[in-house]
Design a protein around this motif. Structure first.
Motif, PDB file in Angstrom:
ATOM      1  N   ALA A  33      46.707 -56.330  65.226  1.00 50.04           N
ATOM      2  CA  ALA A  33      45.441 -55.656  64.990  1.00 50.04           C
ATOM      3  C   ALA A  33      44.427 -56.999  64.231  1.00 50.04           C
ATOM      4  CB  ALA A  33      45.764 -54.597  63.893  1.00 50.04           C
ATOM      5  N   ASN A  34      43.014 -56.797  64.424  1.00 45.75           N
ATOM      6  CA  ASN A  34      42.235 -57.767  63.807  1.00 45.75           C
ATOM      7  C   ASN A  34      42.161 -57.475  61.999  1.00 45.75           C
ATOM      8  OD1 ASN A  34      41.586 -58.628  66.181  1.00 45.75           O
ATOM      9  ND2 ASN A  34      39.860 -57.413  66.481  1.00 45.75           N
ATOM     10  N   LYS A  35      42.551 -56.311  61.797  1.00 46.92           N
ATOM     11  CA  LYS A  35      42.524 -56.115  60.207  1.00 46.92           C
ATOM     12  C   LYS A  35      43.495 -57.008  59.459  1.00 46.92           C
ATOM     13  CE  LYS A  35      43.001 -51.443  61.396  1.00 46.92           C
ATOM     14  NZ  LYS A  35      43.430 -50.227  61.102  1.00 46.92           N
ATOM     15  N   GLY A  36      43.415 -57.329  58.329  1.00 47.14           N
ATOM     16  CA  GLY A  36      44.334 -58.226  57.751  1.00 47.14           C
ATOM     17  C   GLY A  36      45.362 -57.423  57.079  1.00 47.14           C
ATOM     18  N   GLY A  37      46.261 -58.011  56.330  1.00 51.66           N
ATOM     19  CA  GLY A  37      47.239 -57.633  55.781  1.00 51.66           C
ATOM     20  C   GLY A  37      48.407 -57.607  56.514  1.00 51.66           C
ATOM     21  N   PRO A  38      49.697 -57.510  55.895  1.00 47.05           N
ATOM     22  CA  PRO A  38      51.113 -57.666  56.719  1.00 47.05           C
ATOM     23  C   PRO A  38      51.525 -56.312  57.263  1.00 47.05           C
ATOM     24  CG  PRO A  38      51.499 -57.693  54.214  1.00 47.05           C
ATOM     25  CD  PRO A  38      49.912 -57.760  54.435  1.00 47.05           C
ATOM     26  N   VAL A  39      51.918 -56.353  58.343  1.00 46.93           N
ATOM     27  CA  VAL A  39      52.517 -55.306  59.053  1.00 46.93           C
ATOM     28  C   VAL A  39      53.979 -55.603  59.707  1.00 46.93           C
ATOM     29  CG1 VAL A  39      50.426 -54.379  59.575  1.00 46.93           C
ATOM     30  CG2 VAL A  39      51.574 -55.974  61.312  1.00 46.93           C
ATOM     31  N   PRO A  40      54.751 -54.777  59.906  1.00 44.16           N
ATOM     32  CA  PRO A  40      56.250 -54.935  60.586  1.00 44.16           C
ATOM     33  C   PRO A  40      56.030 -55.370  61.932  1.00 44.16           C
ATOM     34  CG  PRO A  40      56.010 -52.581  60.285  1.00 44.16           C
ATOM     35  CD  PRO A  40      54.708 -53.102  59.724  1.00 44.16           C
ATOM     36  N   ALA A  41      56.776 -56.251  62.415  1.00 42.46           N
ATOM     37  CA  ALA A  41      56.524 -56.944  63.748  1.00 42.46           C
ATOM     38  C   ALA A  41      57.959 -56.453  64.743  1.00 42.46           C
ATOM     39  CB  ALA A  41      56.530 -58.548  63.598  1.00 42.46           C
ATOM     40  N   LEU A  42      57.554 -56.282  65.796  1.00 41.92           N
ATOM     41  CA  LEU A  42      58.672 -56.190  66.794  1.00 41.92           C
ATOM     42  C   LEU A  42      58.941 -57.295  67.472  1.00 41.92           C
ATOM     43  CD1 LEU A  42      57.086 -52.592  68.099  1.00 41.92           C
ATOM     44  CD2 LEU A  42      59.172 -53.156  66.335  1.00 41.92           C
ATOM     45  N   LEU A  43      60.007 -57.664  67.815  1.00 43.01           N
ATOM     46  CA  LEU A  43      60.202 -58.891  68.884  1.00 43.01           C
ATOM     47  C   LEU A  43      60.878 -58.479  70.039  1.00 43.01           C
ATOM     48  CD1 LEU A  43      60.583 -61.947  69.152  1.00 43.01           C
ATOM     49  CD2 LEU A  43      62.928 -61.741  68.177  1.00 43.01           C
ATOM     50  N   LEU A  44      60.172 -58.768  71.215  1.00 46.97           N
ATOM     51  CA  LEU A  44      60.520 -58.197  72.483  1.00 46.97           C
ATOM     52  C   LEU A  44      60.812 -59.818  73.233  1.00 46.97           C
ATOM     53  CD1 LEU A  44      57.702 -55.831  73.404  1.00 46.97           C
ATOM     54  CD2 LEU A  44      59.860 -55.451  72.110  1.00 46.97           C
ATOM     55  N   ARG A  45      62.213 -59.921  73.568  1.00 44.16           N
ATOM     56  CA  ARG A  45      62.402 -61.257  74.208  1.00 44.16           C
ATOM     57  C   ARG A  45      63.079 -60.608  75.821  1.00 44.16           C
ATOM     58  NH1 ARG A  45      63.971 -65.705  72.395  1.00 44.16           N
ATOM     59  NH2 ARG A  45      66.182 -65.643  73.204  1.00 44.16           N
ATOM     60  N   THR A  46      62.651 -61.355  76.656  1.00 41.89           N
ATOM     61  CA  THR A  46      63.147 -60.891  78.000  1.00 41.89           C
ATOM     62  C   THR A  46      63.164 -61.951  79.034  1.00 41.89           C
ATOM     63  OG1 THR A  46      62.275 -59.654  79.865  1.00 41.89           O
ATOM     64  CG2 THR A  46      60.521 -60.709  78.390  1.00 41.89           C
ATOM     65  N   PRO A  47      63.915 -62.015  79.933  1.00 43.22           N
ATOM     66  CA  PRO A  47      64.225 -62.984  81.062  1.00 43.22           C
ATOM     67  C   PRO A  47      63.123 -62.530  82.292  1.00 43.22           C
ATOM     68  CG  PRO A  47      66.023 -61.326  81.324  1.00 43.22           C
ATOM     69  CD  PRO A  47      65.208 -61.165  79.922  1.00 43.22           C
ATOM     70  N   TYR A  48      62.421 -61.441  82.192  1.00 50.02           N
ATOM     71  CA  TYR A  48      61.808 -60.818  83.317  1.00 50.02           C
ATOM     72  C   TYR A  48      60.136 -60.866  83.056  1.00 50.02           C
ATOM     73  CZ  TYR A  48      66.329 -58.687  83.823  1.00 50.02           C
ATOM     74  OH  TYR A  48      67.596 -58.628  84.084  1.00 50.02           O
ATOM     75  N   TRP A  63      50.073 -50.229  72.532  1.00 49.68           N
ATOM     76  CA  TRP A  63      50.361 -49.164  71.970  1.00 49.68           C
ATOM     77  C   TRP A  63      51.103 -49.256  70.584  1.00 49.68           C
ATOM     78  CZ3 TRP A  63      54.996 -46.876  70.739  1.00 49.68           C
ATOM     79  CH2 TRP A  63      55.005 -45.330  70.737  1.00 49.68           C
ATOM     80  N   TYR A  64      52.097 -50.410  70.375  1.00 47.05           N
ATOM     81  CA  TYR A  64      52.651 -50.345  69.215  1.00 47.05           C
ATOM     82  C   TYR A  64      51.628 -50.996  68.070  1.00 47.05           C
ATOM     83  CZ  TYR A  64      56.753 -50.279  72.192  1.00 47.05           C
ATOM     84  OH  TYR A  64      57.862 -49.711  72.888  1.00 47.05           O
ATOM     85  N   VAL A  65      50.803 -51.656  68.668  1.00 47.83           N
ATOM     86  CA  VAL A  65      49.943 -52.290  67.463  1.00 47.83           C
ATOM     87  C   VAL A  65      48.779 -51.127  67.086  1.00 47.83           C
ATOM     88  CG1 VAL A  65      47.663 -53.810  67.264  1.00 47.83           C
ATOM     89  CG2 VAL A  65      49.666 -54.720  68.599  1.00 47.83           C
ATOM     90  N   ALA A  66      48.623 -50.142  68.029  1.00 48.70           N
ATOM     91  CA  ALA A  66      47.726 -48.900  67.555  1.00 48.70           C
ATOM     92  C   ALA A  66      48.376 -48.294  66.424  1.00 48.70           C
ATOM     93  CB  ALA A  66      47.328 -48.325  68.774  1.00 48.70           C
ATOM     94  N   ARG A  67      49.733 -48.218  66.475  1.00 47.84           N
ATOM     95  CA  ARG A  67      50.927 -47.511  65.577  1.00 47.84           C
ATOM     96  C   ARG A  67      51.163 -48.317  64.448  1.00 47.84           C
ATOM     97  NH1 ARG A  67      49.977 -45.574  70.101  1.00 47.84           N
ATOM     98  NH2 ARG A  67      50.209 -43.273  70.609  1.00 47.84           N
ATOM     99  N   GLY A  68      50.426 -49.353  64.013  1.00 43.67           N
ATOM    100  CA  GLY A  68      50.788 -50.328  63.018  1.00 43.67           C
ATOM    101  C   GLY A  68      51.603 -51.216  62.827  1.00 43.67           C
ATOM    102  N   PHE A  69      52.207 -51.704  63.953  1.00 42.55           N
ATOM    103  CA  PHE A  69      52.881 -53.078  64.296  1.00 42.55           C
ATOM    104  C   PHE A  69      52.343 -54.213  64.925  1.00 42.55           C
ATOM    105  CE2 PHE A  69      55.638 -49.190  64.589  1.00 42.55           C
ATOM    106  CZ  PHE A  69      56.933 -49.461  64.016  1.00 42.55           C
ATOM    107  N   ALA A  70      52.784 -55.211  64.523  1.00 40.97           N
ATOM    108  CA  ALA A  70      52.409 -56.605  65.490  1.00 40.97           C
ATOM    109  C   ALA A  70      53.354 -56.552  66.474  1.00 40.97           C
ATOM    110  CB  ALA A  70      52.523 -57.587  64.764  1.00 40.97           C
ATOM    111  N   VAL A  71      53.331 -57.208  67.444  1.00 41.43           N
ATOM    112  CA  VAL A  71      54.168 -57.332  68.748  1.00 41.43           C
ATOM    113  C   VAL A  71      54.061 -58.935  69.034  1.00 41.43           C
ATOM    114  CG1 VAL A  71      55.001 -56.841  71.096  1.00 41.43           C
ATOM    115  CG2 VAL A  71      53.930 -54.977  69.660  1.00 41.43           C
ATOM    116  N   VAL A  72      55.453 -59.201  69.192  1.00 40.95           N
ATOM    117  CA  VAL A  72      55.900 -60.782  69.518  1.00 40.95           C
ATOM    118  C   VAL A  72      56.739 -60.626  70.936  1.00 40.95           C
ATOM    119  CG1 VAL A  72      57.009 -62.992  68.683  1.00 40.95           C
ATOM    120  CG2 VAL A  72      55.610 -61.699  67.197  1.00 40.95           C
ATOM    121  N   SER A  73      55.951 -61.148  71.932  1.00 38.83           N
ATOM    122  CA  SER A  73      56.722 -60.920  72.949  1.00 38.83           C
ATOM    123  C   SER A  73      57.176 -62.345  73.748  1.00 38.83           C
ATOM    124  CB  SER A  73      55.896 -60.290  74.411  1.00 38.83           C
ATOM    125  OG  SER A  73      56.737 -60.119  75.547  1.00 38.83           O
TER     126      SER A  73
END
Length: 95
Positions: A33-48, A63-73
């Motif tokens: 999200a563009n808003k500042g502040g720390p949020v939990p992050a989800l790490l998605l690792r894939t061979p695909y 979808w996850y960002v809209a629910r308060g997470f950062a996503v690292v793929s």
């Protein structure tokens, strides 16, 4: 670093290089999200292909960002845009 796009409060950074302890660089996309502040992050690792995770088993990262997470793929080593040799499960714990 690759391309960065901001749309409707969502920032997407593509092909961010993440260097592993042995020098191999893994290609990583970051959705937040563009808003500042720390949020939990989800790490998605894939061979695909990290840019197609929503067609695998996950929702689109927005979808996850809209629910308060950062996503690292991330593409695992040796696959798609990541460096190294692909050996299934050989480097997962260390990476």
């Amino acid at each position: 670093m690759g391309e960065s796009i901001t749309i409707s409060g969502l920032t997407m950074e593509f092909d961010v290089p993440v260097r592993m302890s042995d020098g191999i660089t893994l290609a990583t996309d970051v959705y937040r999200a563009n808003k500042g502040g720390p949020v939990p992050a989800l790490l998605l690792r894939t061979p695909y292909d990290k840019r197609d995770v929503e067609s695998q088993v996950y929702a689109h990262p927005a979808w996850y960002v809209a629910r308060g997470f950062a996503v690292v793929s991330q593409d695992v080593r040796g696959r798609w845009r990541s460096e190294g040799d692909f050996v299934p499960f050989a480097h997962e714990a260390r990476d």
